[in-house]
Design a protein around this motif. Structure first.
Motif, PDB file in Angstrom:
ATOM      1  N   ASN A 128       0.835  -1.199   0.000  1.00  0.00           N
ATOM      2  CA  ASN A 128       0.000   0.000   0.000  1.00  0.00           C
ATOM      3  C   ASN A 128       0.870   1.249   0.000  1.00  0.00           C
ATOM      4  O   ASN A 128       2.060   1.200   0.354  1.00  0.00           O
ATOM      5  CB  ASN A 128      -0.913   0.017   1.240  1.00  0.00           C
ATOM      6  CG  ASN A 128      -1.908  -1.121   1.233  1.00  0.00           C
ATOM      7  OD1 ASN A 128      -2.629  -1.322   0.254  1.00  0.00           O
ATOM      8  ND2 ASN A 128      -1.950  -1.874   2.315  1.00  0.00           N
ATOM      9  N   GLU A 129       0.284   2.347  -0.372  1.00  0.00           N
ATOM     10  CA  GLU A 129       1.015   3.611  -0.383  1.00  0.00           C
ATOM     11  C   GLU A 129       1.572   3.905   1.004  1.00  0.00           C
ATOM     12  O   GLU A 129       0.877   3.790   2.007  1.00  0.00           O
ATOM     13  CB  GLU A 129       0.098   4.747  -0.843  1.00  0.00           C
ATOM     14  CG  GLU A 129       0.810   6.084  -0.966  1.00  0.00           C
ATOM     15  CD  GLU A 129      -0.065   7.160  -1.583  1.00  0.00           C
ATOM     16  OE1 GLU A 129       0.374   8.338  -1.565  1.00  0.00           O
ATOM     17  OE2 GLU A 129      -1.165   6.835  -2.068  1.00  0.00           O
ATOM     18  N   GLY A 130       2.833   4.270   1.049  1.00  0.00           N
ATOM     19  CA  GLY A 130       3.461   4.606   2.319  1.00  0.00           C
ATOM     20  C   GLY A 130       4.123   3.429   3.010  1.00  0.00           C
ATOM     21  O   GLY A 130       4.791   3.608   4.037  1.00  0.00           O
ATOM     22  N   ASP A 131       3.970   2.222   2.472  1.00  0.00           N
ATOM     23  CA  ASP A 131       4.616   1.051   3.059  1.00  0.00           C
ATOM     24  C   ASP A 131       6.130   1.119   2.880  1.00  0.00           C
ATOM     25  O   ASP A 131       6.647   1.884   2.056  1.00  0.00           O
ATOM     26  CB  ASP A 131       4.096  -0.237   2.406  1.00  0.00           C
ATOM     27  CG  ASP A 131       2.809  -0.734   3.035  1.00  0.00           C
ATOM     28  OD1 ASP A 131       2.443  -0.233   4.123  1.00  0.00           O
ATOM     29  OD2 ASP A 131       2.160  -1.618   2.450  1.00  0.00           O
ATOM     30  N   ARG A 150       3.898  -2.562 -11.456  1.00  0.00           N
ATOM     31  CA  ARG A 150       3.054  -1.641 -10.682  1.00  0.00           C
ATOM     32  C   ARG A 150       3.343  -1.814  -9.202  1.00  0.00           C
ATOM     33  O   ARG A 150       3.492  -2.924  -8.706  1.00  0.00           O
ATOM     34  CB  ARG A 150       1.562  -1.890 -10.947  1.00  0.00           C
ATOM     35  CG  ARG A 150       1.068  -3.268 -10.496  1.00  0.00           C
ATOM     36  CD  ARG A 150      -0.371  -3.504 -10.889  1.00  0.00           C
ATOM     37  NE  ARG A 150      -0.827  -4.837 -10.538  1.00  0.00           N
ATOM     38  CZ  ARG A 150      -1.542  -5.132  -9.455  1.00  0.00           C
ATOM     39  NH1 ARG A 150      -1.879  -4.154  -8.625  1.00  0.00           N
ATOM     40  NH2 ARG A 150      -1.922  -6.364  -9.196  1.00  0.00           N
ATOM     41  N   PRO A 152       2.410   0.812  -5.528  1.00  0.00           N
ATOM     42  CA  PRO A 152       2.075   2.136  -4.989  1.00  0.00           C
ATOM     43  C   PRO A 152       3.340   2.821  -4.497  1.00  0.00           C
ATOM     44  O   PRO A 152       4.367   2.161  -4.263  1.00  0.00           O
ATOM     45  CB  PRO A 152       1.135   1.805  -3.813  1.00  0.00           C
ATOM     46  CG  PRO A 152       0.692   0.403  -4.032  1.00  0.00           C
ATOM     47  CD  PRO A 152       1.804  -0.284  -4.761  1.00  0.00           C
ATOM     48  N   PRO A 153       3.303   4.123  -4.321  1.00  0.00           N
ATOM     49  CA  PRO A 153       4.479   4.827  -3.804  1.00  0.00           C
ATOM     50  C   PRO A 153       4.915   4.258  -2.454  1.00  0.00           C
ATOM     51  O   PRO A 153       4.126   4.212  -1.504  1.00  0.00           O
ATOM     52  CB  PRO A 153       3.993   6.277  -3.664  1.00  0.00           C
ATOM     53  CG  PRO A 153       2.872   6.384  -4.651  1.00  0.00           C
ATOM     54  CD  PRO A 153       2.197   5.040  -4.643  1.00  0.00           C
ATOM     55  N   CYS A 154       6.148   3.778  -2.361  1.00  0.00           N
ATOM     56  CA  CYS A 154       6.640   3.170  -1.130  1.00  0.00           C
ATOM     57  C   CYS A 154       8.155   3.269  -1.083  1.00  0.00           C
ATOM     58  O   CYS A 154       8.817   3.469  -2.102  1.00  0.00           O
ATOM     59  CB  CYS A 154       6.195   1.707  -1.014  1.00  0.00           C
ATOM     60  SG  CYS A 154       6.873   0.620  -2.284  1.00  0.00           S
ATOM     61  N   THR A 155       8.707   3.108   0.098  1.00  0.00           N
ATOM     62  CA  THR A 155      10.152   3.062   0.284  1.00  0.00           C
ATOM     63  C   THR A 155      10.617   1.627   0.116  1.00  0.00           C
ATOM     64  O   THR A 155       9.968   0.700   0.590  1.00  0.00           O
ATOM     65  CB  THR A 155      10.522   3.582   1.685  1.00  0.00           C
ATOM     66  OG1 THR A 155      10.092   4.935   1.807  1.00  0.00           O
ATOM     67  CG2 THR A 155      12.022   3.504   1.914  1.00  0.00           C
ATOM     68  N   SER A 183       7.787   2.097  -8.144  1.00  0.00           N
ATOM     69  CA  SER A 183       6.897   2.710  -7.150  1.00  0.00           C
ATOM     70  C   SER A 183       7.037   4.229  -7.081  1.00  0.00           C
ATOM     71  O   SER A 183       6.140   4.913  -6.593  1.00  0.00           O
ATOM     72  CB  SER A 183       7.190   2.137  -5.757  1.00  0.00           C
ATOM     73  OG  SER A 183       8.416   2.642  -5.250  1.00  0.00           O
ATOM     74  N   GLY A 185       9.285   5.556  -5.222  1.00  0.00           N
ATOM     75  CA  GLY A 185       9.729   5.840  -3.864  1.00  0.00           C
ATOM     76  C   GLY A 185      11.239   5.847  -3.735  1.00  0.00           C
ATOM     77  O   GLY A 185      11.970   5.702  -4.717  1.00  0.00           O
TER      78      GLY A 185
END
Length: 347
Positions: A128-131, A150, A152-155, A183, A185
């Protein structure tokens, strides 16, 4: 990867058993079934439309199934084995188990590349985003990262050093960069070998700025992707990095599997813990605290190692193939559910 359902609603040609219903009953049943299965209307809505009770609608839909007026097919992509996946998930108490059809030409090969492709799709669902996504060294995780399209934006952080610092561009460092690129990130790679000559050298490397920065993220990882190795040549990176004397020593301790430089016996207990002092890797206790740990491993030759690691309680989900799954379903006594994250060592 998501399964799809196909509902075939046939009318007057529904079969000999359905013909026991009269024409009016058949037409009404087919119409109700179409509303319910294809149009997504509720039984109450259908009852209001046809001027009957919702209980009659329920009886008609049940009769339509019994008499073959309605046929329901559950389909998944051909390469996925839904029945084995569900059985394996239940046996080990996993959150997710995805079993992929083993390539006929590579049944004895560990970790077919198609496992990485399926794992990439699974990560697309789980992250998920932020993970914070953690990637450990392994051929299967490298294949997975290459297949990512694909996230989501993540580190993204590297959880172990590499097999050989000279191959970093083709290994886990590149996998971390690839996942971060997909991502959008930040990436935190580790430019260091996984195994060092002694504990002092490993400790010194852990204190280097770039490596220390990556280590700071280990307690923040929310989804991790790891590989599993059997304790034999060519199937365990750590096994191949050790001397013959060291291999014999750890074999005498009963090692059956390796994951991220942690060794396990057949019951999932950790052995040879001194090896970790020489390694650049996430700690086992840190892995246990990560909410989602996905292991990617397949092939009949790895089945016993996969069983051992699953019994350790460190893994919550598995991507494997039919060759390994068939062995796992009969591998010793039923294990404790993985999701309780219990430590078999009791410490």
């Amino acid at each position: 990867m998501n399964s799809s359902e196909e509902i075939a609603v046939s009318g007057m040609s529904a079969g000999r058993s359905a013909m026991r219903m009269g024409p009016a009953e058949l037409v009404q049943a087919a119409a109700m079934a179409r509303r319910f299965y294809l149009e997504g209307k509720s039984k109450i809505q259908i009852a209001e439309e046809f001027g009957v009770s919702r209980f009659k609608v329920a009886r008609v839909l049940e009769t339509a199934l019994e008499r073959d007026l309605v046929r329901i097919e559950i389909r998944v992509p051909a390469e996925l084995d839904a029945e084995r996946s569900d059985a394996l998930r239940a046996r080990y108490g996993l959150r997710h188990a995805v079993v992929v059809e083993s390539p006929a030409e590579a049944e004895e090969s560990p970790d077919p590349e198609n496992l990485g492709e399926v794992a990439a799709d699974l990560l697309g669902e789980l992250v998920n985003e932020g993970d914070v996504l953690g990637l450990a060294w392994g051929r299967s995780t490298i294949h997975m990262a290459a297949a990512l399209d694909r996230l989501p934006p993540c580190t993204v952080v590297q959880l172990t050093g590499v097999y050989d610092a000279g191959t970093a561009e083709r290994g886990s460092v590149e996998a971390v960069r690839r996942a971060a690129q997909v991502s959008g990130g930040d990436a935190h790679p580790i430019y260091a070998p996984m195994l060092l000559p002694d504990a002092a050298t490993a400790a010194a490397l852990r204190n280097q700025t770039g490596i220390a920065r990556a280590f700071e993220y280990f307690d923040k990882v929310t989804v991790a992707c790891v590989s599993i190795g059997s304790w034999e040549p060519g199937i365990s990176t750590v096994h191949d990095m050790l001397s013959d004397q060291e291999r014999a020593h750890y074999a005498s301790l009963g090692v059956a599997a390796e994951m991220s430089a942690h060794l396990f016996d057949a019951d999932g207990r950790r052995v040879g813990r001194d090896l970790g002092e020489r390694c650049i890797t996430v700690k086992a206790d840190q892995l246990r605290r990560i909410p989602e740990v996905v292991a990617i491993a397949g092939g009949a030759r790895k089945a016993s190692a996969i069983d051992a690691v699953l019994r350790s309680g460190l893994v919550t989900s598995l991507v494997t193939d039919t060759s390994a799954a068939d062995v796992l379903m009969t591998a010793g006594p039923t294990p404790k559910p993985a999701l309780n994250r219990a430590d078999p060592d009791g410490v």
